[in-house]
Every structure is written in C-alpha cells, then in structure tokens.
Enzyme design. Structure first.
Site, short mmCIF file in Angstrom:
data_model
loop_
_atom_site.label_atom_id
_atom_site.label_comp_id
_atom_site.label_asym_id
_atom_site.label_seq_id
_atom_site.Cartn_x
_atom_site.Cartn_y
_atom_site.Cartn_z
N ASP A 15 0.84 -1.20 0.00
CA ASP A 15 0.00 0.00 0.00
C ASP A 15 0.88 1.25 0.00
OD1 ASP A 15 -2.14 -1.73 0.21
OD2 ASP A 15 -2.38 -1.45 2.38
N ARG A 16 0.36 2.30 -0.61
CA ARG A 16 1.14 3.53 -0.77
C ARG A 16 1.71 4.08 0.54
NH1 ARG A 16 -0.18 8.31 -5.07
NH2 ARG A 16 1.83 9.37 -4.82
#
Length: 231
Positions: free
Chosen positions: A68-69
């Site tokens: 995830d970012r």
C-alpha cells in the site's frame, strides 16, 4: 557506481542480481501506476537499471506484488520475463515468507494469536471490512501476530500473513481494536506527519527461483524516533 545511482534515484536497493531486484519502499511511493498518474516505483527502478547497465530501448521489469502507498519496506521486482512467473508461483504457493512490523495504538487482546476473518472490499472508498463470518463477495483472510515490544504509547507487533488480501493487516488489526499508527482509514485518530502509516514489510525469506540460493533480507526501518525505539 551503484550507490551513486541509488542516491540519484532515491532508491534503497537491498539485493540485485541478473534476475531480481529488491528495494526498500518509502512511504508515499506507489509500486505500480494508478489513476493518480503519479510516477510509480516500477518506473524509477527501470530508469535505475537502464542507467546502471547502459541499456538501449525499454527495460523489462515485472511487478510481483504490491505494498500500500503509505506503507514502507521490501518490494521484489522481476528483471526478466523468465523469472516473473516463477516468482508469482512462489507467492501463490506461499514459499515466499514475508514478515511485517506494525505499531499499533492499543495492546492486543492476546500476546500472540491467529486472526481469521472474511474481508470484503468496497471499491468506492478503497477500504476492506473484516467480518467474523463469510458474507457475499468476501474472501477468507488469515494472519498471525505476536506482541514483541511495548513502547511508551504504542505496541510493536510482528505479523505474518497466510493470505494476501486487500488492506488485510490494516483491516484485521483494526477489527481487534488495534489500528495502525497513522492509519485514519482504519480508525487511528490522527495521521503521521509524512502521511505514512506505521506498517513496514521488514523481512523476506525464499529460495531464489533460478539460482536456488537462500535469500533472506531485512529492510531497514524508517528513520524516525519511534521506529528507532523499536530496535
């Protein structure tokens, strides 16, 4: 040369051979291109390889998995078309072992436990909800956690996944009352200054699919006071 290039591209390369490259992702980097149009980490790694080896034309790079970012830590890329399906197979067969560290707000109910939920993703808000029973369009999610350190205001958990679901660690830990520090989407009360969440893909362990060598790598933690207190 490689170190200079790494600095130039703001990359922390932890392992590289003819077949694979493993980097330590920073918070905010996206692994693959998305609707934001922001430059993905995969493109940065391609530029690094092209520059390092003076390659003409396009560089082949296969994305094996994502983070995830707002998370940090280990990401593996395939440098050849030959190794990409082999790495994919290792992930599917769970022969690549990944260990995460998570800083959470509350002490978990048990010192260590296995969490089994059914996760359902809502594409509208890009969020997964954890259910105790199977519901329509849900997927079974299993993780193991262990409390490994108590800090002044937080608890450090070691997490190992059996399944790889959308936002799995974030949703399952939040479901037991342990949202990850900085993770507003899953119930933490304030964001981290750099918009990260305190979830780090720390360790990876597998047999190289071509060279058949044992690969065991730790990703250095983000350099801040709280993560440093975990060491």
């Amino acid at each position: 040369m490689s170190k200079v290039l790494s600095n130039k591209y703001n990359l922390q390369v932890l392992h590289e051979d003819n077949h694979i490259i493993i980097v330590n992702k920073r918070a905010g980097d996206i692994v693959q291109g998305d609707k934001t149009g922001d430059k993905p980490l995969s493109d940065v790694v391609k530029e690094y390889i092209k520059d390092k080896y003076n390659k003409p034309g396009n560089v082949h790079l296969g994305t094996v998995h994502r983070l995830d970012r707002p998370t940090t830590g280990l990401v593996i890329f395939a440098k050849t078309s030959k190794v990409l399906p082999r790495l994919n197979k290792l992930f599917l067969s769970k022969d690549i072992k990944k260990t995460y560290w998570a800083l959470v707000k509350n002490q978990p109910p048990k010192q260590e436990d296995t969490l089994i939920n059914w996760l359902k993703k809502n594409p509208k808000n890009n969020k997964s909800t954890a259910y105790s029973k199977e519901v329509k369009d849900s997927k079974k999610a299993i993780l193991h956690y262990k409390l490994i350190k108590k800090l002044d205001s937080y608890f450090l958990l070691e997490v190992n996944l059996e399944t790889g679901r959308h936002h799995q660690i974030r949703a399952q830990l939040s479901n037991i009352g342990c949202p990850i520090k900085g993770d507003l989407k899953y119930g933490f009360d304030r964001s981290n200054k750099d918009a990260s969440i305190s979830l780090h893909a720390k360790h990876i362990d597998f047999i190289h699919p071509v060279k058949k060598e044992h690969i065991s790598i730790d990703a250095p933690l983000p350099d801040d006071a709280l993560w440093n207190a975990c060491l």
